[in-house]
Design a protein around this motif. Sequence first.
Motif, PDB file in Angstrom:
ATOM      1  N   LEU A   1      70.751 -30.043 109.121  1.00 10.71           N
ATOM      2  CA  LEU A   1      71.116 -28.753 109.717  1.00 10.71           C
ATOM      3  C   LEU A   1      71.651 -28.922 111.127  1.00 10.71           C
ATOM      4  O   LEU A   1      72.544 -28.214 111.550  1.00 10.71           O
ATOM      5  N   PHE A   2      71.083 -29.868 111.880  1.00 12.60           N
ATOM      6  CA  PHE A   2      71.539 -30.042 113.255  1.00 12.60           C
ATOM      7  C   PHE A   2      72.088 -31.446 113.483  1.00 12.60           C
ATOM      8  O   PHE A   2      72.031 -31.977 114.563  1.00 12.60           O
ATOM      9  N   LEU A   3      72.596 -32.077 112.420  1.00 14.39           N
ATOM     10  CA  LEU A   3      73.133 -33.423 112.577  1.00 14.39           C
ATOM     11  C   LEU A   3      74.612 -33.497 112.197  1.00 14.39           C
ATOM     12  O   LEU A   3      75.069 -34.514 111.697  1.00 14.39           O
ATOM     13  N   GLY A   4      75.336 -32.431 112.406  1.00 15.69           N
ATOM     14  CA  GLY A   4      76.780 -32.522 112.237  1.00 15.69           C
ATOM     15  C   GLY A   4      77.329 -31.923 110.968  1.00 15.69           C
ATOM     16  O   GLY A   4      78.498 -32.104 110.663  1.00 15.69           O
ATOM     17  N   CYS A   5      76.475 -31.231 110.183  1.00 17.29           N
ATOM     18  CA  CYS A   5      76.981 -30.520 109.028  1.00 17.29           C
ATOM     19  C   CYS A   5      77.840 -29.361 109.509  1.00 17.29           C
ATOM     20  O   CYS A   5      77.428 -28.628 110.394  1.00 17.29           O
ATOM     21  N   ALA A   6      79.008 -29.198 108.906  1.00 18.91           N
ATOM     22  CA  ALA A   6      79.899 -28.134 109.364  1.00 18.91           C
ATOM     23  C   ALA A   6      79.947 -27.014 108.345  1.00 18.91           C
ATOM     24  O   ALA A   6      79.839 -27.234 107.151  1.00 18.91           O
ATOM     25  N   PHE A   7      80.075 -25.807 108.865  1.00 13.05           N
ATOM     26  CA  PHE A   7      80.246 -24.606 108.063  1.00 13.05           C
ATOM     27  C   PHE A   7      81.532 -24.735 107.254  1.00 13.05           C
ATOM     28  O   PHE A   7      81.556 -24.577 106.053  1.00 13.05           O
ATOM     29  N   PHE A   8      82.607 -25.027 107.960  1.00 15.06           N
ATOM     30  CA  PHE A   8      83.889 -25.212 107.283  1.00 15.06           C
ATOM     31  C   PHE A   8      84.759 -26.134 108.126  1.00 15.06           C
ATOM     32  O   PHE A   8      84.829 -25.995 109.341  1.00 15.06           O
ATOM     33  N   LEU A   9      85.406 -27.097 107.479  1.00 14.67           N
ATOM     34  CA  LEU A   9      86.313 -27.988 108.189  1.00 14.67           C
ATOM     35  C   LEU A   9      87.681 -27.910 107.529  1.00 14.67           C
ATOM     36  O   LEU A   9      87.788 -28.063 106.319  1.00 14.67           O
ATOM     37  N   PRO A  10      88.711 -27.650 108.290  1.00 18.52           N
ATOM     38  CA  PRO A  10      90.034 -27.588 107.680  1.00 18.52           C
ATOM     39  C   PRO A  10      90.505 -28.959 107.188  1.00 18.52           C
ATOM     40  O   PRO A  10      91.207 -29.061 106.189  1.00 18.52           O
ATOM     41  N   ASP A  11      90.120 -30.035 107.885  1.00 20.18           N
ATOM     42  CA  ASP A  11      90.570 -31.368 107.494  1.00 20.18           C
ATOM     43  C   ASP A  11      89.396 -32.233 107.063  1.00 20.18           C
ATOM     44  O   ASP A  11      88.275 -32.051 107.529  1.00 20.18           O
ATOM     45  N   LEU A  12      89.668 -33.152 106.173  1.00 21.18           N
ATOM     46  CA  LEU A  12      88.635 -34.110 105.791  1.00 21.18           C
ATOM     47  C   LEU A  12      88.347 -35.042 106.967  1.00 21.18           C
ATOM     48  O   LEU A  12      89.241 -35.350 107.756  1.00 21.18           O
TER      49      LEU A  12
END
Lengths: 328, 316
Positions: free
Chosen positions: A237-248
């Motif tokens: 949860l607080f280690l860099g997971c993103a809600f949404f990323l436009p690029d891989l």
Amino acid sequence: MKNAAEILKPNHTGEFKKNFTGNIPILGIRIISYTVVLLLASVLMYIFANGIKVINWEFLLSAPRNNMTEGGIGPAVFGTLAVIFLMIVITVPLGIFAAVYINEYIKDRWLARIITISINTLAGVPSIVIGLFGLGFFVLFVGKNLDEVFNTGMLLGKPAMLWASATLGVLVLPLIIVTTVEALKSVPDIQRYAAISLGSTRWEMIKTIVLPQARSGILTGIILSISRAAGETAPLLFLGCAFFLPDLPVTYLDLGLFAIPMINPAEQFMYLSYHIFVLTTQSTNPTLTKPLQYGTATVLVFLTLLLNMTAIIYRIKFRKNLEGLRGY
Amino acid sequence: MIMNDKPLIHTSNKAELNRIKEKFIEIFFRLNGLFAAILILLIFFFLIREALNVFMLINPFEFISINLKSEAVYEWYPTSDPARYSIVPLLIGSFLTAVPATIISTFFGVVLGVYLSEIASTGVREFLKPIIEVFAGIPTVVVGFFMLVVAATLIQDTINPPSRLNAFLASLGLSIIVIPIIASLTDEALKSIPNDIRMAAYSLGASKWQTISKVIFPTALSGVSASVILGFGRAIGETMIVLMASGNAAIITVDIFSSVRTISATIAAEMGEVSVNSAHYFSLFFIGLILFAVTLLMNLLAELFLNKMKKRFHLY
């Protein structure tokens, strides 16, 4: 005084009591057990039934669209695979080598005991606490200091894929070590003595006798740890997971003539389990995304089920192998 | 006669080289083993150090209550002014979800474990046991999702609790993963009892139920207790299910149908936005340490019970 016939005559009240107290509770246990298993299975069935409708290649491979209300889970699948790949690279060799040391080399029983106890303790630590350690140690201590040493600004001192993989690695390390030690233990000692008596060194004995026989057991542990890591959410949860990323999270390694695409471990990433979490709790329109939620949950459950089943099959194969070895 | 100019006992450079290679390999493995052990010790020391830092910034008593306008306030609001750090509502939240979950799971898990070990035929057991193990490995976020999307509506329609997401819902969700754990461990505890004991009971004329209830179960009681304790430890450390299904309101209550906030969910929800090295940051490590201590205690207790059982069987 009773005669023999009277004594031998079946005592009906006793018989009834025995039957009553005998069969009813057993029947009750049977019914409750079936109900529990059916209820648990129905939870999965319900998710599958709703999720299978949206799953196709496009769903698995394409990116979310329209503010995450349409499209697929491609980046999340990619992120999950990338994080797990990194985790395997970081942890599996360490875990296996540590287990070989514990089982084959340690002579000091006291040291072996300390290591075993601390591994067992680590196995019981809640994943969220491991996540705390990951953020505090890997990101804020190791990452920040590396940035200062190499003068890379904020490249490593922020939550990113590398640290998420390392944290998941810490999480599954006990699992890998314990299963590997068990696999090594199950190789009969007689074969070790035989190898040594034929003049092989300790390493030759390990390499040619012990490890090949323990292979399926070790593989079981690796598969289980992959499944565990894929299903884990809390530490990420607080280690860099993103809600949404436009690029891989991909970078191109420039080799002059051509560039090799590779995972960029200093980037944020999307993760399947986290994707379910944000779709259900932080989405702008939770009802509109419901098919996506079911679809993602189905993919994740299917993935972990498949891995666990493979592990179980390997374990059965491993046991059969050993039975063949021992001759019973 | 063939003359061999090579010496009979061969002590060439190659043997020497081999010995050095062996030594290096051993050192390599030792380094790996020690690295793993040091990493683990590092986790414990790091957690404790970060957690104890909090006492340089906050008075220890503030973790119980804070006096505002000469009134003791038991609240967890680290972002308000003045910040309130009472862990009382969080502890209550954790126990209000984990204890009911353990009670539910103990009943169903132990029954299922007894069925697997004592009643089911070999074929059924071989079929069910892996399935139950797989259930224990369901990603918790999926269980949380199911509770939030499906079960919450179901509970709302039938019981109609004051808040849609509540401790009861969370404990039902926890049961989904704790039941398989308890069932699996209970099965193992019962299976570890030597078959002679069962046969002795049958030969004395005991029925199946009498054997289970009077002989097998009491003999395995320490093992079953260990499985329940481990189940509780798992329930109290679980994060995603309670984060998604408990409603996350940090209030003091004993009502199981009210919304609660657990220690694990607090860490999960607040760690992402906290500013580093602030009192709030250290206090999250502090409650993490509490959680860690509770689970550690549970594991030790379970270990104790298991050892007790093992010792008993050395007598036979």
